[in-house]
Design a protein around this motif. Structure first.
Motif, PDB file in Angstrom:
ATOM      1  N   PRO A 181       0.897  -1.573 -13.108  1.00  0.00           N
ATOM      2  CA  PRO A 181       0.868  -2.576 -14.183  1.00  0.00           C
ATOM      3  C   PRO A 181       0.184  -3.863 -13.720  1.00  0.00           C
ATOM      4  CG  PRO A 181       3.037  -1.572 -14.029  1.00  0.00           C
ATOM      5  CD  PRO A 181       2.262  -1.099 -12.831  1.00  0.00           C
ATOM      6  N   HIS A 182      -0.451  -4.561 -14.636  1.00  0.00           N
ATOM      7  CA  HIS A 182      -1.156  -5.797 -14.313  1.00  0.00           C
ATOM      8  C   HIS A 182      -0.236  -6.789 -13.603  1.00  0.00           C
ATOM      9  CE1 HIS A 182      -3.921  -4.815 -17.962  1.00  0.00           C
ATOM     10  NE2 HIS A 182      -4.229  -4.112 -16.906  1.00  0.00           N
ATOM     11  N   MET A 183       0.996  -6.888 -14.081  1.00  0.00           N
ATOM     12  CA  MET A 183       1.937  -7.840 -13.495  1.00  0.00           C
ATOM     13  C   MET A 183       2.184  -7.531 -12.025  1.00  0.00           C
ATOM     14  SD  MET A 183       5.411  -7.639 -12.523  1.00  0.00           S
ATOM     15  CE  MET A 183       6.109  -6.407 -13.629  1.00  0.00           C
ATOM     16  N   LEU A 184       2.356  -6.245 -11.690  1.00  0.00           N
ATOM     17  CA  LEU A 184       2.631  -5.873 -10.309  1.00  0.00           C
ATOM     18  C   LEU A 184       1.418  -6.096  -9.425  1.00  0.00           C
ATOM     19  CD1 LEU A 184       5.173  -4.775  -8.930  1.00  0.00           C
ATOM     20  CD2 LEU A 184       4.141  -2.505  -8.986  1.00  0.00           C
ATOM     21  N   PHE A 185       0.216  -5.915  -9.982  1.00  0.00           N
ATOM     22  CA  PHE A 185      -0.998  -6.163  -9.219  1.00  0.00           C
ATOM     23  C   PHE A 185      -1.037  -7.604  -8.723  1.00  0.00           C
ATOM     24  CE2 PHE A 185      -5.425  -7.597  -9.069  1.00  0.00           C
ATOM     25  CZ  PHE A 185      -5.974  -6.680  -8.181  1.00  0.00           C
ATOM     26  N   LEU A 186      -0.567  -8.532  -9.546  1.00  0.00           N
ATOM     27  CA  LEU A 186      -0.589  -9.944  -9.175  1.00  0.00           C
ATOM     28  C   LEU A 186       0.568 -10.329  -8.263  1.00  0.00           C
ATOM     29  CD1 LEU A 186      -1.529 -11.489 -12.646  1.00  0.00           C
ATOM     30  CD2 LEU A 186      -3.028 -11.205 -10.664  1.00  0.00           C
ATOM     31  N   GLU A 187       1.713  -9.673  -8.413  1.00  0.00           N
ATOM     32  CA  GLU A 187       2.922 -10.112  -7.721  1.00  0.00           C
ATOM     33  C   GLU A 187       3.241  -9.339  -6.450  1.00  0.00           C
ATOM     34  OE1 GLU A 187       6.227 -10.231 -10.381  1.00  0.00           O
ATOM     35  OE2 GLU A 187       5.333 -11.742 -11.693  1.00  0.00           O
ATOM     36  N   ASP A 188       2.763  -8.112  -6.333  1.00  0.00           N
ATOM     37  CA  ASP A 188       3.118  -7.291  -5.176  1.00  0.00           C
ATOM     38  C   ASP A 188       2.289  -7.725  -3.968  1.00  0.00           C
ATOM     39  OD1 ASP A 188       3.208  -5.190  -3.222  1.00  0.00           O
ATOM     40  OD2 ASP A 188       4.004  -3.865  -4.770  1.00  0.00           O
ATOM     41  N   PRO A 189       2.937  -8.269  -2.921  1.00  0.00           N
ATOM     42  CA  PRO A 189       2.168  -8.750  -1.763  1.00  0.00           C
ATOM     43  C   PRO A 189       1.472  -7.630  -1.015  1.00  0.00           C
ATOM     44  CG  PRO A 189       4.534  -8.840  -1.319  1.00  0.00           C
ATOM     45  CD  PRO A 189       4.386  -8.516  -2.768  1.00  0.00           C
ATOM     46  N   ASN A 190       1.987  -6.392  -1.097  1.00  0.00           N
ATOM     47  CA  ASN A 190       1.333  -5.283  -0.404  1.00  0.00           C
ATOM     48  C   ASN A 190      -0.017  -4.955  -1.029  1.00  0.00           C
ATOM     49  OD1 ASN A 190       3.212  -4.511   1.675  1.00  0.00           O
ATOM     50  ND2 ASN A 190       4.572  -3.891   0.029  1.00  0.00           N
TER      51      ASN A 190
ATOM     52  N   ILE B 103       0.993   5.963   5.481  1.00  0.00           N
ATOM     53  CA  ILE B 103       2.049   5.829   6.480  1.00  0.00           C
ATOM     54  C   ILE B 103       3.004   7.003   6.330  1.00  0.00           C
ATOM     55  CG2 ILE B 103       1.897   3.304   6.512  1.00  0.00           C
ATOM     56  CD1 ILE B 103       4.443   3.266   4.778  1.00  0.00           C
ATOM     57  N   ASP B 104       3.852   7.194   7.328  1.00  0.00           N
ATOM     58  CA  ASP B 104       4.869   8.236   7.275  1.00  0.00           C
ATOM     59  C   ASP B 104       6.087   7.675   6.550  1.00  0.00           C
ATOM     60  OD1 ASP B 104       6.717  10.236   7.628  1.00  0.00           O
ATOM     61  OD2 ASP B 104       6.757  10.117   9.816  1.00  0.00           O
ATOM     62  N   ASN B 105       6.086   7.782   5.230  1.00  0.00           N
ATOM     63  CA  ASN B 105       7.196   7.229   4.448  1.00  0.00           C
ATOM     64  C   ASN B 105       8.510   7.958   4.721  1.00  0.00           C
ATOM     65  OD1 ASN B 105       6.255   5.052   2.446  1.00  0.00           O
ATOM     66  ND2 ASN B 105       4.673   6.606   2.203  1.00  0.00           N
ATOM     67  N   VAL B 106       8.448   9.269   4.910  1.00  0.00           N
ATOM     68  CA  VAL B 106       9.677  10.038   5.180  1.00  0.00           C
ATOM     69  C   VAL B 106      10.306   9.583   6.491  1.00  0.00           C
ATOM     70  CG1 VAL B 106      10.639  12.322   5.633  1.00  0.00           C
ATOM     71  CG2 VAL B 106       8.898  12.046   3.866  1.00  0.00           C
ATOM     72  N   GLY B 107       9.508   9.604   7.555  1.00  0.00           N
ATOM     73  CA  GLY B 107      10.042   9.233   8.867  1.00  0.00           C
ATOM     74  C   GLY B 107      10.508   7.790   8.933  1.00  0.00           C
ATOM     75  N   SER B 108       9.764   6.883   8.299  1.00  0.00           N
ATOM     76  CA  SER B 108      10.135   5.466   8.329  1.00  0.00           C
ATOM     77  C   SER B 108      11.432   5.217   7.575  1.00  0.00           C
ATOM     78  CB  SER B 108       9.000   4.628   7.721  1.00  0.00           C
ATOM     79  OG  SER B 108       7.806   4.799   8.441  1.00  0.00           O
TER      80      SER B 108
ATOM     81  N   LEU C  46      -2.590   8.302   9.415  1.00  0.00           N
ATOM     82  CA  LEU C  46      -1.294   7.649   9.271  1.00  0.00           C
ATOM     83  C   LEU C  46      -1.185   6.508  10.274  1.00  0.00           C
ATOM     84  CD1 LEU C  46       1.153  10.703   8.851  1.00  0.00           C
ATOM     85  CD2 LEU C  46       0.085   9.285   7.065  1.00  0.00           C
ATOM     86  N   LEU C  47      -0.848   5.316   9.782  1.00  0.00           N
ATOM     87  CA  LEU C  47      -0.714   4.137  10.631  1.00  0.00           C
ATOM     88  C   LEU C  47       0.757   3.923  11.006  1.00  0.00           C
ATOM     89  CD1 LEU C  47      -3.169   1.641   8.889  1.00  0.00           C
ATOM     90  CD2 LEU C  47      -3.643   3.426  10.588  1.00  0.00           C
ATOM     91  N   PRO C  48       1.025   3.328  12.162  1.00  0.00           N
ATOM     92  CA  PRO C  48       2.424   3.147  12.617  1.00  0.00           C
ATOM     93  C   PRO C  48       3.180   2.137  11.769  1.00  0.00           C
ATOM     94  CG  PRO C  48       0.883   2.069  14.118  1.00  0.00           C
ATOM     95  CD  PRO C  48       0.041   2.856  13.163  1.00  0.00           C
ATOM     96  N   THR C  49       4.516   2.349  11.689  1.00  0.00           N
ATOM     97  CA  THR C  49       5.386   1.497  10.857  1.00  0.00           C
ATOM     98  C   THR C  49       6.675   1.183  11.619  1.00  0.00           C
ATOM     99  OG1 THR C  49       6.213   3.523   9.840  1.00  0.00           O
ATOM    100  CG2 THR C  49       4.526   2.317   8.635  1.00  0.00           C
TER     101      THR C  49
ATOM    102  N   GLN D 226       5.002  -2.373   7.078  1.00  0.00           N
ATOM    103  CA  GLN D 226       3.889  -1.588   6.552  1.00  0.00           C
ATOM    104  C   GLN D 226       2.591  -2.359   6.790  1.00  0.00           C
ATOM    105  OE1 GLN D 226       2.574   1.036   2.725  1.00  0.00           O
ATOM    106  NE2 GLN D 226       4.124  -0.502   2.349  1.00  0.00           N
ATOM    107  N   PRO D 227       1.636  -1.795   7.526  1.00  0.00           N
ATOM    108  CA  PRO D 227       0.406  -2.523   7.872  1.00  0.00           C
ATOM    109  C   PRO D 227      -0.570  -2.551   6.700  1.00  0.00           C
ATOM    110  CG  PRO D 227       0.311  -0.321   8.780  1.00  0.00           C
ATOM    111  CD  PRO D 227       1.663  -0.443   8.114  1.00  0.00           C
ATOM    112  N   ALA D 228      -0.235  -3.295   5.658  1.00  0.00           N
ATOM    113  CA  ALA D 228      -0.987  -3.237   4.405  1.00  0.00           C
ATOM    114  C   ALA D 228      -2.447  -3.640   4.576  1.00  0.00           C
ATOM    115  CB  ALA D 228      -0.310  -4.116   3.357  1.00  0.00           C
ATOM    116  N   THR D 229      -2.703  -4.714   5.310  1.00  0.00           N
ATOM    117  CA  THR D 229      -4.086  -5.160   5.499  1.00  0.00           C
ATOM    118  C   THR D 229      -4.905  -4.094   6.218  1.00  0.00           C
ATOM    119  OG1 THR D 229      -3.353  -7.471   5.599  1.00  0.00           O
ATOM    120  CG2 THR D 229      -5.552  -6.979   6.456  1.00  0.00           C
ATOM    121  N   ASP D 230      -4.312  -3.485   7.243  1.00  0.00           N
ATOM    122  CA  ASP D 230      -5.011  -2.428   7.975  1.00  0.00           C
ATOM    123  C   ASP D 230      -5.242  -1.202   7.097  1.00  0.00           C
ATOM    124  OD1 ASP D 230      -5.085  -3.991  10.222  1.00  0.00           O
ATOM    125  OD2 ASP D 230      -3.358  -3.060  11.189  1.00  0.00           O
ATOM    126  N   LEU D 231      -4.304  -0.898   6.195  1.00  0.00           N
ATOM    127  CA  LEU D 231      -4.497   0.223   5.285  1.00  0.00           C
ATOM    128  C   LEU D 231      -5.755   0.013   4.437  1.00  0.00           C
ATOM    129  CD1 LEU D 231      -0.839   0.844   4.034  1.00  0.00           C
ATOM    130  CD2 LEU D 231      -2.200   2.415   5.407  1.00  0.00           C
TER     131      LEU D 231
END
Length: 340
Positions: free
Chosen positions: A77-86, A171-176, A329-332, A301-306
């Motif tokens: 959603p447009h709102m989340l695009f503006l507000e989500d820092p990731n 990222i490895d969401n399950v393992g993290s 997959l990047l480390p978390t 979560q290494p968002a910038t590196d992603l």
């Protein structure tokens, strides 16, 4: 006497050649990175500054059949695009990598079926050379569009039904999720619930899986409060649902820091102290994690590196380099703070 207005005519290669006293072909070689003598190059560079010449990138790209642009498509959603820092951090990481390669990034937000149709037409029109896709859901129409276009692309995240020939970075969401839930359990919490968002995509569904794996036989499905978005207000609502289902809850894994921040509000409203009564952990290590009191324990979560890695994978495809169709997959690492 009326003031004379400067000419609006765009300076051309011919103007540069005349000012520098060289041929048009010599000017073209300089502009296109070819070799000329140091003396000729100096004269041409001075002439470019004198006449105000700006290369016609659009015309050059038309000849090369390249737009020199990469689409950054966010399926939120447009709102989340503006507000989500990731999302913002992923976007900035991608933009930095593209800028270094002299590519323009075009932001495209898909928030409705109409958006999907519009963006699909845009991608099909050759306006971008490649595309980065963020937050695609399983069976998303954009996935089918990309498969048909065969355009250089990279996903941030890993929807189950993406074309196996298109690479992804994630990222490895399950393992993290499993790791931070186990860390929460190690503090002595026994009645643990989860606020789970976006379970229709890999990140949300995988974090639920990791949570379930950590709890094992102690897992209770009713202690997972599902909400649609990684959003503060939904964190508050999800926490209220968990309190209704188990007033004695003493631990919470929130699927994002924004959800965890919202959950803290609901816990305060219920007269519960964190971490004395309820320990809470988040996910992302975003700006939300340090805006709360106490600060959030979370997964980094290494968002910038992603974003940067996703852009690099697209650029490598555009250069014709061999790209592994598998995922990166990047480390978390877990970041432990006062909330638990």
């Amino acid at each position: 006497m009326p003031l004379s207005r400067p000419s609006s005519r765009r300076a051309t290669v011919h103007d540069v050649a005349a000012a520098a006293g060289v041929s048009r072909g010599t000017v073209s070689r300089v502009i296109n990175g070819g070799y000329v003598s140091p003396q000729a190059r100096a004269a041409i560079e001075a002439a470019i500054a004198q006449v105000g010449y700006v290369p016609n990138t659009a015309a050059r790209n038309l000849v090369r059949q390249r737009s020199q642009a990469v689409g950054f498509v966010v399926l939120e959603p447009h709102m989340l695009f503006l507000e989500d820092p990731n999302i913002g951090a992923i976007m900035l990481g991608a933009n930095a990598a593209l800028s270094d390669a002299d590519y323009q990034m075009v932001n495209l937000v898909v928030d409705s079926e109409r958006d999907t149709e519009r963006v699909s037409r845009y991608l099909s029109g050759g306006f971008v050379d490649g595309v980065i896709i963020v937050s695609a859901r399983t069976h998303d129409p954009i996935i089918r569009v990309l498969a048909q276009l065969a355009i250089p692309a990279t996903y941030v995240g890993h929807p189950r039904d993406i074309d196996p020939g298109i690479p992804f970075v994630g990222i490895d969401n399950v393992g993290s999720a499993r790791l931070i839930t186990e860390r929460l359990m190690a503090t002595g919490r026994r009645r643990i619930g989860m606020i789970a968002a976006a379970v229709d995509r890999d990140s949300g569904a995988d974090r639920v899986t990791g949570f379930q794996q950590a709890l094992g036989r102690r897992f209770r499905p009713e202690m997972v409060a599902e909400v649609p978005l990684y959003d503060y207000s939904w964190g508050t609502k999800g926490m209220r649902v968990l309190l209704e289902r188990d007033p004695d809850i003493d631990g919470v894994f929130a699927g994002s820091d924004a959800l965890a921040a919202g959950a803290l509000e609901a816990l305060r409203d219920a007269g519960l102290a964190v971490p004395r009564d309820v320990g809470i952990v988040g996910f992302d290590d975003s700006s939300w994690a340090l805006r709360t009191q106490p600060h959030l324990s979370t997964v980094h979560q290494p968002a910038t590196d992603l974003g940067a890695r996703a852009a690099d994978l697209v650029l490598r495809q555009l250069r014709g380099d061999d790209v592994d169709a598998g995922g990166v997959l990047l480390p978390t690492p877990v970041v432990w703070r006062g909330s638990a």
